[in-house]
Design a protein around this motif. Structure first.
Motif, PDB file in Angstrom:
ATOM      1  N   THR A  10       0.854  -1.186   0.000  1.00  0.00           N
ATOM      2  CA  THR A  10       0.000   0.000   0.000  1.00  0.00           C
ATOM      3  C   THR A  10       0.893   1.240   0.000  1.00  0.00           C
ATOM      4  O   THR A  10       2.098   1.149   0.305  1.00  0.00           O
ATOM      5  N   PRO A  11       0.349   2.426  -0.315  1.00  0.00           N
ATOM      6  CA  PRO A  11       1.166   3.637  -0.258  1.00  0.00           C
ATOM      7  C   PRO A  11       1.855   3.826   1.091  1.00  0.00           C
ATOM      8  O   PRO A  11       3.025   4.201   1.141  1.00  0.00           O
ATOM      9  N   GLY A  12       1.124   3.557   2.180  1.00  0.00           N
ATOM     10  CA  GLY A  12       1.722   3.705   3.501  1.00  0.00           C
ATOM     11  C   GLY A  12       2.915   2.808   3.695  1.00  0.00           C
ATOM     12  O   GLY A  12       3.954   3.223   4.227  1.00  0.00           O
ATOM     13  N   LYS A  13       2.775   1.555   3.247  1.00  0.00           N
ATOM     14  CA  LYS A  13       3.892   0.610   3.401  1.00  0.00           C
ATOM     15  C   LYS A  13       5.061   0.979   2.497  1.00  0.00           C
ATOM     16  O   LYS A  13       6.226   0.795   2.861  1.00  0.00           O
ATOM     17  N   ARG A  14       4.757   1.480   1.304  1.00  0.00           N
ATOM     18  CA  ARG A  14       5.839   1.891   0.409  1.00  0.00           C
ATOM     19  C   ARG A  14       6.611   3.067   1.001  1.00  0.00           C
ATOM     20  O   ARG A  14       7.844   3.115   0.925  1.00  0.00           O
ATOM     21  N   ILE A  15       5.886   4.010   1.595  1.00  0.00           N
ATOM     22  CA  ILE A  15       6.549   5.154   2.207  1.00  0.00           C
ATOM     23  C   ILE A  15       7.369   4.709   3.418  1.00  0.00           C
ATOM     24  O   ILE A  15       8.483   5.184   3.650  1.00  0.00           O
ATOM     25  N   GLN A  16       6.836   3.769   4.195  1.00  0.00           N
ATOM     26  CA  GLN A  16       7.602   3.198   5.319  1.00  0.00           C
ATOM     27  C   GLN A  16       8.909   2.589   4.815  1.00  0.00           C
ATOM     28  O   GLN A  16       9.976   2.771   5.404  1.00  0.00           O
ATOM     29  N   HIS A  17       8.793   1.830   3.703  1.00  0.00           N
ATOM     30  CA  HIS A  17       9.975   1.170   3.145  1.00  0.00           C
ATOM     31  C   HIS A  17      10.997   2.202   2.669  1.00  0.00           C
ATOM     32  O   HIS A  17      12.203   2.051   2.891  1.00  0.00           O
ATOM     33  N   LEU A  18      10.531   3.270   2.037  1.00  0.00           N
ATOM     34  CA  LEU A  18      11.427   4.326   1.572  1.00  0.00           C
ATOM     35  C   LEU A  18      12.103   5.035   2.746  1.00  0.00           C
ATOM     36  O   LEU A  18      13.286   5.382   2.677  1.00  0.00           O
ATOM     37  N   CYS A  19      11.354   5.234   3.834  1.00  0.00           N
ATOM     38  CA  CYS A  19      11.937   5.834   5.040  1.00  0.00           C
ATOM     39  C   CYS A  19      13.059   4.956   5.588  1.00  0.00           C
ATOM     40  O   CYS A  19      14.105   5.459   6.033  1.00  0.00           O
ATOM     41  N   LYS A  20      12.839   3.649   5.543  1.00  0.00           N
ATOM     42  CA  LYS A  20      13.852   2.722   6.038  1.00  0.00           C
ATOM     43  C   LYS A  20      15.112   2.785   5.177  1.00  0.00           C
ATOM     44  O   LYS A  20      16.240   2.817   5.692  1.00  0.00           O
ATOM     45  N   ILE A  21      14.932   2.826   3.851  1.00  0.00           N
ATOM     46  CA  ILE A  21      16.069   2.903   2.934  1.00  0.00           C
ATOM     47  C   ILE A  21      16.881   4.176   3.187  1.00  0.00           C
ATOM     48  O   ILE A  21      18.113   4.163   3.201  1.00  0.00           O
ATOM     49  N   HIS A  22      16.163   5.292   3.399  1.00  0.00           N
ATOM     50  CA  HIS A  22      16.823   6.587   3.562  1.00  0.00           C
ATOM     51  C   HIS A  22      17.132   6.912   5.021  1.00  0.00           C
ATOM     52  O   HIS A  22      17.590   8.022   5.321  1.00  0.00           O
ATOM     53  N   ASN A  23      16.860   5.948   5.915  1.00  0.00           N
ATOM     54  CA  ASN A  23      17.189   6.125   7.332  1.00  0.00           C
ATOM     55  C   ASN A  23      16.511   7.369   7.912  1.00  0.00           C
ATOM     56  O   ASN A  23      17.132   8.180   8.613  1.00  0.00           O
ATOM     57  N   LEU A  24      15.205   7.523   7.609  1.00  0.00           N
ATOM     58  CA  LEU A  24      14.433   8.662   8.081  1.00  0.00           C
ATOM     59  C   LEU A  24      13.390   8.232   9.101  1.00  0.00           C
ATOM     60  O   LEU A  24      12.700   7.236   8.894  1.00  0.00           O
ATOM     61  N   THR A  25      13.246   8.987  10.162  1.00  0.00           N
ATOM     62  CA  THR A  25      12.155   8.751  11.105  1.00  0.00           C
ATOM     63  C   THR A  25      10.902   9.473  10.598  1.00  0.00           C
ATOM     64  O   THR A  25      10.978  10.341   9.721  1.00  0.00           O
ATOM     65  N   GLN A  26       9.737   9.115  11.179  1.00  0.00           N
ATOM     66  CA  GLN A  26       8.498   9.797  10.804  1.00  0.00           C
ATOM     67  C   GLN A  26       8.605  11.296  11.080  1.00  0.00           C
ATOM     68  O   GLN A  26       8.154  12.121  10.280  1.00  0.00           O
ATOM     69  N   LYS A  27       9.185  11.643  12.205  1.00  0.00           N
ATOM     70  CA  LYS A  27       9.320  13.053  12.584  1.00  0.00           C
ATOM     71  C   LYS A  27      10.202  13.800  11.592  1.00  0.00           C
ATOM     72  O   LYS A  27       9.891  14.932  11.186  1.00  0.00           O
ATOM     73  N   GLU A  28      11.320  13.169  11.174  1.00  0.00           N
ATOM     74  CA  GLU A  28      12.220  13.817  10.217  1.00  0.00           C
ATOM     75  C   GLU A  28      11.543  13.992   8.864  1.00  0.00           C
ATOM     76  O   GLU A  28      11.696  15.025   8.203  1.00  0.00           O
ATOM     77  N   LEU A  29      10.786  12.976   8.441  1.00  0.00           N
ATOM     78  CA  LEU A  29      10.073  13.083   7.172  1.00  0.00           C
ATOM     79  C   LEU A  29       9.047  14.214   7.232  1.00  0.00           C
ATOM     80  O   LEU A  29       8.929  15.012   6.290  1.00  0.00           O
ATOM     81  N   ALA A  30       8.317  14.296   8.319  1.00  0.00           N
ATOM     82  CA  ALA A  30       7.330  15.359   8.480  1.00  0.00           C
ATOM     83  C   ALA A  30       7.994  16.730   8.408  1.00  0.00           C
ATOM     84  O   ALA A  30       7.470  17.661   7.774  1.00  0.00           O
ATOM     85  N   SER A  31       9.160  16.863   9.040  1.00  0.00           N
ATOM     86  CA  SER A  31       9.880  18.138   9.029  1.00  0.00           C
ATOM     87  C   SER A  31      10.302  18.511   7.612  1.00  0.00           C
ATOM     88  O   SER A  31      10.177  19.669   7.205  1.00  0.00           O
ATOM     89  N   ARG A  32      10.779  17.520   6.853  1.00  0.00           N
ATOM     90  CA  ARG A  32      11.228  17.796   5.489  1.00  0.00           C
ATOM     91  C   ARG A  32      10.065  18.175   4.576  1.00  0.00           C
ATOM     92  O   ARG A  32      10.225  18.972   3.651  1.00  0.00           O
ATOM     93  N   LEU A  33       8.894  17.587   4.847  1.00  0.00           N
ATOM     94  CA  LEU A  33       7.725  17.879   4.018  1.00  0.00           C
ATOM     95  C   LEU A  33       6.936  19.082   4.542  1.00  0.00           C
ATOM     96  O   LEU A  33       5.961  19.501   3.924  1.00  0.00           O
TER      97      LEU A  33
END
Length: 411
Positions: A10-33
């Motif tokens: 699902t989109p959520g799982k794909r984004i989770q997987h991308l976060c893992k690849i790029h070593n990003l936490t949810q908080k860091e991703l939110a800050s960047r976006l």
């Protein structure tokens, strides 16, 4: 980036997987976006059925993938496969460089990441062997990385024709990208590669857009190295306080560790501090660079900056790390010899090419106004030894006094 991903994601799982690849936490991703962490949490947990177009576009730019990939309309990452100098752009803890590379699923990106690793650890033959395979690769970003590494690795191996060939290919590939008027991120990364080559070689590569205009389009690690370039430009103008301010700001605001970029930033800070006669601060910057480089043996950058570090390598690590010191000095000789062979004829300048590393260090310090006593204290040698080295320097360069040194010294 992964080579393939399950189409049932699902989109959520794909984004989770991308976060893992790029070593990003949810908080860091939110800050960047620039969105609330709770909004990212709801997306990842599939609590939102329809993701807004603005967030989809922002995610696409952040991870360098298509919106269709996020939505599951295409099973593979096809629009954008790589970024140049992946390892330089990636966050990892010192000592975990190879483990980080091994997390990559895409074989081509992994090979070029190893190519970077071999270059930054001074294993130039291995770097050349891999880069040769990608000089004509269809992925423009992999090709740019290959041309850049191929040029510098061959330069250090004293294969000047091959280095010139790599530089020519780099120019041609950059011109093609600029002429095609590609998207902003592709242009930004191309500008980054061009400026990296131009800064370290001190050779013009033609008309290049200003890196300042594209910094925000770059991944964080690449952006940090871009700031090193901007600091280097100020350094060359002898604006040492301004250069040091750029370095301090970057290092203070960065919350994660990007070893390669941070090694170069700290080396620049050390160079600035030396020229401001702030020796203790210079030593701290240098040791920060060294302690970040040593666990993975990422010592190439230290060797490349030897002359501009004005004795810090000798003062800080020669006695405590003799084996590492010798490896760095070997890199210095290799890089400096190749650099002078490609630089001097191209620019009609006469950078000194027959001095030992100690002689070059003393010549640099003398050229910057240090007295014999100050040089001796800095390098932990006697004044008599300094005088002997200066006598040898003058004889080799066929000059009579310190004033004439400026013709032969790095700026």
């Amino acid at each position: 980036m992964e080579n393939q991903t399950n189409t049932s994601y699902t989109p959520g799982k794909r984004i989770q997987h991308l976060c893992k690849i790029h070593n990003l936490t949810q908080k860091e991703l939110a800050s960047r976006l620039n969105v609330a962490p709770s909004q990212i949490s709801r997306i990842l947990n599939e609590e939102i059925k329809n993701i807004s177009s603005n967030i989809l576009i922002a995610l696409s730019k952040e991870f360098h993938i298509s919106v269709d990939y996020i939505l599951g309309l295409e099973p593979h990452i096809t629009e954008y496969h790589s970024i140049p100098m992946w390892l330089m752009s990636t966050s990892f803890q010192p000592g975990e460089c190879l483990q980080t590379i091994e997390t990559l699923d895409n074989d081509d990106i992994k090979k070029m990441a190893y190519c970077e690793y071999y270059y930054f650890t001074g294993q130039h033959d291995k770097a050349v062997n891999i880069s040769e395979l990608y000089l004509n690769h269809p992925d423009s970003m992999l090709k740019l990385s290959a041309c850049l590494i191929h040029t510098f690795a061959n330069l250090s191996l004293n294969r000047i024709n091959a280095a010139k060939g790599g530089l020519k290919s780099l120019k041609e590939n950059l011109n093609q990208i600029f002429e095609k008027k590609a998207d902003n991120q592709t242009i930004a990364m191309s500008v980054f590669v061009a400026v990296a080559a131009q800064t370290l070689l001190h050779l013009p590569l033609g008309k290049i857009p200003s890196l300042k205009n594209y910094l925000t389009e770059l991944p964080v690690g690449m952006r940090l190295w871009g700031c090193y370039v901007l600091a280097h430009e100020s350094y060359l103008k002898q604006e040492y306080e301004k250069s040091l301010g750029i370095i301090e700001t970057c290092l203070t605001l960065t919350t994660k560790t990007y070893p390669i970029a941070m090694i170069y930033l700290n080396l620049m800070g050390a160079m600035d501090a030396m020229n401001l006669r702030k020796e203790d601060i210079a030593k701290k910057y240098f040791m920060d660079a060294w302690l970040m480089a040593k666990p993975d043996s990422l010592i190439e950058g230290i060797g490349e900056h030897h002359g501009l570090l004005q004795g810090l390598i000798e003062t800080c690590i020669r006695n405590d790390y003799p084996e590492d010191y010798q490896k760095i000095i070997q890199i210095t000789y290799q890089f400096s010899y190749g650099w002078r062979r490609i630089h001097n004829p191209a620019t009609d300048e006469n950078i000194a090419d027959n001095l030992t590393t100690m002689e070059f260090t003393i010549a640099m310090l003398a050229n910057r106004g240090w007295t014999n006593t100050e040089i001796a204290s800095h390098l932990n040698i006697t004044v008599r030894t300094v005088k002997q080295h200066l006598s040898s320097i003058f004889n080799k360069l066929n000059i009579c006094n310190r004033r004439q040194l400026q013709i032969y010294m790095l700026k």
